[in-house]
Design a protein around this motif. Structure first.
Motif, mmCIF file in Angstrom:
data_model
loop_
_atom_site.group_PDB
_atom_site.id
_atom_site.type_symbol
_atom_site.label_atom_id
_atom_site.label_comp_id
_atom_site.label_asym_id
_atom_site.label_seq_id
_atom_site.Cartn_x
_atom_site.Cartn_y
_atom_site.Cartn_z
ATOM 1 N N LEU A 34 0.798 -1.220 0.000
ATOM 2 C CA LEU A 34 0.000 0.000 0.000
ATOM 3 C C LEU A 34 0.832 1.271 0.000
ATOM 4 N N GLY A 35 2.140 1.121 0.191
ATOM 5 C CA GLY A 35 2.994 2.295 0.233
ATOM 6 C C GLY A 35 2.849 3.103 1.513
ATOM 7 N N ASP A 36 2.471 2.437 2.600
ATOM 8 C CA ASP A 36 2.304 3.111 3.884
ATOM 9 C C ASP A 36 3.607 3.104 4.681
ATOM 10 N N ARG A 37 3.745 4.052 5.570
ATOM 11 C CA ARG A 37 4.897 4.086 6.458
ATOM 12 C C ARG A 37 4.623 3.345 7.766
ATOM 13 N N VAL A 288 -12.677 2.830 -10.045
ATOM 14 C CA VAL A 288 -12.688 2.790 -8.574
ATOM 15 C C VAL A 288 -11.359 3.265 -7.990
ATOM 16 N N LYS A 289 -10.255 2.856 -8.624
ATOM 17 C CA LYS A 289 -8.906 3.240 -8.216
ATOM 18 C C LYS A 289 -8.570 2.864 -6.761
ATOM 19 N N PRO A 290 -8.685 1.601 -6.402
ATOM 20 C CA PRO A 290 -8.236 1.199 -5.058
ATOM 21 C C PRO A 290 -6.714 1.235 -4.979
ATOM 22 N N ARG A 291 -6.204 1.268 -3.780
ATOM 23 C CA ARG A 291 -4.751 1.219 -3.608
ATOM 24 C C ARG A 291 -4.210 -0.179 -3.896
ATOM 25 N N LEU A 292 -5.047 -1.205 -3.713
ATOM 26 C CA LEU A 292 -4.654 -2.582 -3.990
ATOM 27 C C LEU A 292 -5.879 -3.356 -4.443
ATOM 28 N N LEU A 293 -5.712 -4.116 -5.522
ATOM 29 C CA LEU A 293 -6.743 -5.022 -6.021
ATOM 30 C C LEU A 293 -6.239 -6.444 -5.844
ATOM 31 N N VAL A 294 -7.071 -7.299 -5.220
ATOM 32 C CA VAL A 294 -6.709 -8.695 -5.021
ATOM 33 C C VAL A 294 -7.749 -9.567 -5.718
ATOM 34 N N GLY A 295 -7.295 -10.445 -6.595
ATOM 35 C CA GLY A 295 -8.186 -11.372 -7.275
ATOM 36 C C GLY A 295 -8.324 -12.668 -6.502
ATOM 37 N N GLU A 314 -1.594 -5.953 -18.265
ATOM 38 C CA GLU A 314 -1.665 -5.229 -19.539
ATOM 39 C C GLU A 314 -2.814 -4.231 -19.566
ATOM 40 N N ARG A 315 -3.911 -4.599 -18.906
ATOM 41 C CA ARG A 315 -5.138 -3.813 -19.028
ATOM 42 C C ARG A 315 -5.409 -2.898 -17.842
ATOM 43 N N TYR A 316 -4.730 -3.145 -16.741
ATOM 44 C CA TYR A 316 -4.993 -2.374 -15.529
ATOM 45 C C TYR A 316 -3.695 -1.781 -15.015
ATOM 46 N N GLY A 317 -3.693 -0.486 -14.799
ATOM 47 C CA GLY A 317 -2.472 0.187 -14.388
ATOM 48 C C GLY A 317 -2.246 0.246 -12.902
ATOM 49 N N GLY A 318 -3.190 -0.271 -12.120
ATOM 50 C CA GLY A 318 -3.058 -0.205 -10.674
ATOM 51 C C GLY A 318 -2.318 -1.393 -10.089
ATOM 52 N N ASN A 319 -2.309 -1.457 -8.777
ATOM 53 C CA ASN A 319 -1.597 -2.479 -8.011
ATOM 54 C C ASN A 319 -2.479 -3.723 -7.909
ATOM 55 N N PHE A 320 -2.025 -4.851 -8.457
ATOM 56 C CA PHE A 320 -2.852 -6.059 -8.527
ATOM 57 C C PHE A 320 -2.049 -7.283 -8.128
ATOM 58 N N ILE A 321 -2.675 -8.158 -7.307
ATOM 59 C CA ILE A 321 -2.110 -9.464 -7.019
ATOM 60 C C ILE A 321 -3.222 -10.498 -7.108
ATOM 61 N N LEU A 322 -2.849 -11.737 -7.372
ATOM 62 C CA LEU A 322 -3.796 -12.845 -7.419
ATOM 63 C C LEU A 322 -3.596 -13.688 -6.159
ATOM 64 N N ALA A 323 -4.669 -13.860 -5.397
ATOM 65 C CA ALA A 323 -4.558 -14.582 -4.130
ATOM 66 C C ALA A 323 -4.491 -16.091 -4.362
ATOM 67 N N GLU A 324 -3.948 -16.777 -3.386
ATOM 68 C CA GLU A 324 -3.957 -18.233 -3.331
ATOM 69 C C GLU A 324 -4.273 -18.623 -1.890
ATOM 70 N N ASP A 325 -4.642 -19.878 -1.680
ATOM 71 C CA ASP A 325 -4.938 -20.319 -0.325
ATOM 72 C C ASP A 325 -3.741 -20.087 0.599
ATOM 73 N N ASN A 326 -4.051 -19.636 1.815
ATOM 74 C CA ASN A 326 -3.055 -19.379 2.854
ATOM 75 C C ASN A 326 -2.104 -18.243 2.503
ATOM 76 N N LEU A 327 -2.637 -17.248 1.771
ATOM 77 C CA LEU A 327 -1.927 -15.989 1.594
ATOM 78 C C LEU A 327 -2.333 -15.045 2.719
ATOM 79 N N VAL A 328 -1.339 -14.435 3.358
ATOM 80 C CA VAL A 328 -1.578 -13.507 4.462
ATOM 81 C C VAL A 328 -1.043 -12.134 4.059
ATOM 82 N N LEU A 329 -1.886 -11.132 4.188
ATOM 83 C CA LEU A 329 -1.462 -9.741 3.997
ATOM 84 C C LEU A 329 -1.435 -9.095 5.384
ATOM 85 N N GLN A 330 -0.238 -8.700 5.818
ATOM 86 C CA GLN A 330 -0.124 -8.098 7.163
ATOM 87 C C GLN A 330 1.078 -7.175 7.258
#
Length: 330
Positions: A34-37, A288-295, A314-330
């Protein structure tokens, strides 16, 4: 009403060097994404990222949002809750132990259902029953659309003999943890609030489900606004961008444009009435322009996931990741 739960435990084993192996989950730095401090107060755990399609090592839909030790669970798809056995180190979910020494889950008491498709609800019995045995001491709360009460009551009634047996045993006298507070809703708006979060619903369109039966959730934590879309067809949901406006993180389903185009017409039309392709998602998120998009809820239809990520990039200029089982964002 009353109810109970339990959970498989796999203690980490030391290797030949005496060091513990890496945990069986993947962690990404949410602050960096997210680019946070400041370090976030909010954690997001993807316990299940799948669909009704059988996939190895992929459970049905379930997302946990953790704030200050409280856990808020969104959907409970097949096999997702057994993935809690991967978090025995106490570094993600609050550390707890049962009197018998097994991993406890007293925090697992709040569930929000986006809709009642099987890949979102097959672990509702797990939530209700197993987590009672693993330490839940206060009533479970289940929020969802019309039909949620029948689902929950059916689980309890179908397991009445076992519940009574457990309550009669000297080691299990916890009446509160097996009770359930059910909240059905049919209109958008605030559903739940405590000192950590505010959870509101917004409508989505998903195939032939009737209006009022399919929902997304907006979760406001002390530091983030997280929107969970559930299953939806963007071409049938023109107001969705207003519902998602102001989100720091959008967690959305995603389907392969290339893959769905190869399906027989009857299936292609159904999928497009129920789900959202990379191209549609990219167009929506550009607004929408979220700070992070998770699929999540990935429907590749034969397309490699790497190719889906490449198409999104290619089609989206924002921050995108594709989730998988047991992915933790912290």
């Amino acid at each position: 009403m009353v109810l109970m739960l339990m959970l498989g435990l796999g203690l980490p084993l030391a290797g030949s060097s005496g060091e513990l192996p890496a945990p069986p989950y993947k962690t990404l730095d949410l602050r960096a994404l997210l680019g946070d401090r400041k370090s976030p107060e909010t954690k997001i755990v993807f316990l299940g990222t799948g669909t009704p399609i059988l996939e190895r090592n992929t459970a049905g839909q379930s997302i946990a949002i953790i704030v200050r030790g409280e856990v808020y669970l969104f959907d409970a798809g097949h096999g997702a809750l057994n993935n809690l056995s991967n978090y025995d180190d106490g570094k993600v979910f609050p550390p707890a132990r049962t009197p018998a020494g097994y991993m406890g889950t007293p925090y697992m008491d709040k569930l929000f259902l986006t809709h009642l498709d099987s890949d979102h609800v097959l672990d509702v019995p797990e939530f209700l029953l197993r987590f009672w045995i693993y330490g839940r001491a206060r009533p479970a709360q289940v929020h969802g659309p019309e039909g949620t009460a029948a689902l929950v009551q059916g689980v309890l009634q179908g397991n009445r003999t076992w519940i009574d047996y457990r309550l009669a045993a000297p080691r299990t006298k916890n009446q509160e943890g097996i009770s359930v507070r059910i909240s059905e809703f049919s209109a958008p708006g605030l559903l739940f609030a405590d000192e950590n979060v505010r959870v509101s619903s917004f409508p989505v369109v998903h195939g032939s489900w009737e209006a009022g039966k399919t929902w997304g959730y907006r979760v406001e934590t002390p530091d983030l606004v997280i929107s969970i879309t559930g299953d939806y067809s963007y071409r049938l949901t023109p107001t969705l961008r207003e519902s998602l406006a102001g989100s720091d993180i959008v967690i959305s389903e995603i389907m392969s444009e290339e893959g769905v185009g190869k399906l027989p017409r009857i299936w292609r039309d159904y999928m497009l009435d129920a789900h959202t392709t990379e191209d549609q998602l990219a167009a929506l998120m550009d607004e929408v322009k979220p700070r992070l998009l998770v699929g999540t809820h990935v429907l590749p239809h034969g397309t490699p996931r790497d190719a889906m990520v490449a198409r999104m990039n290619e089609r989206y200029g924002g921050n995108f990741i594709l989730a998988e089982d047991n992915l933790v964002l912290q």
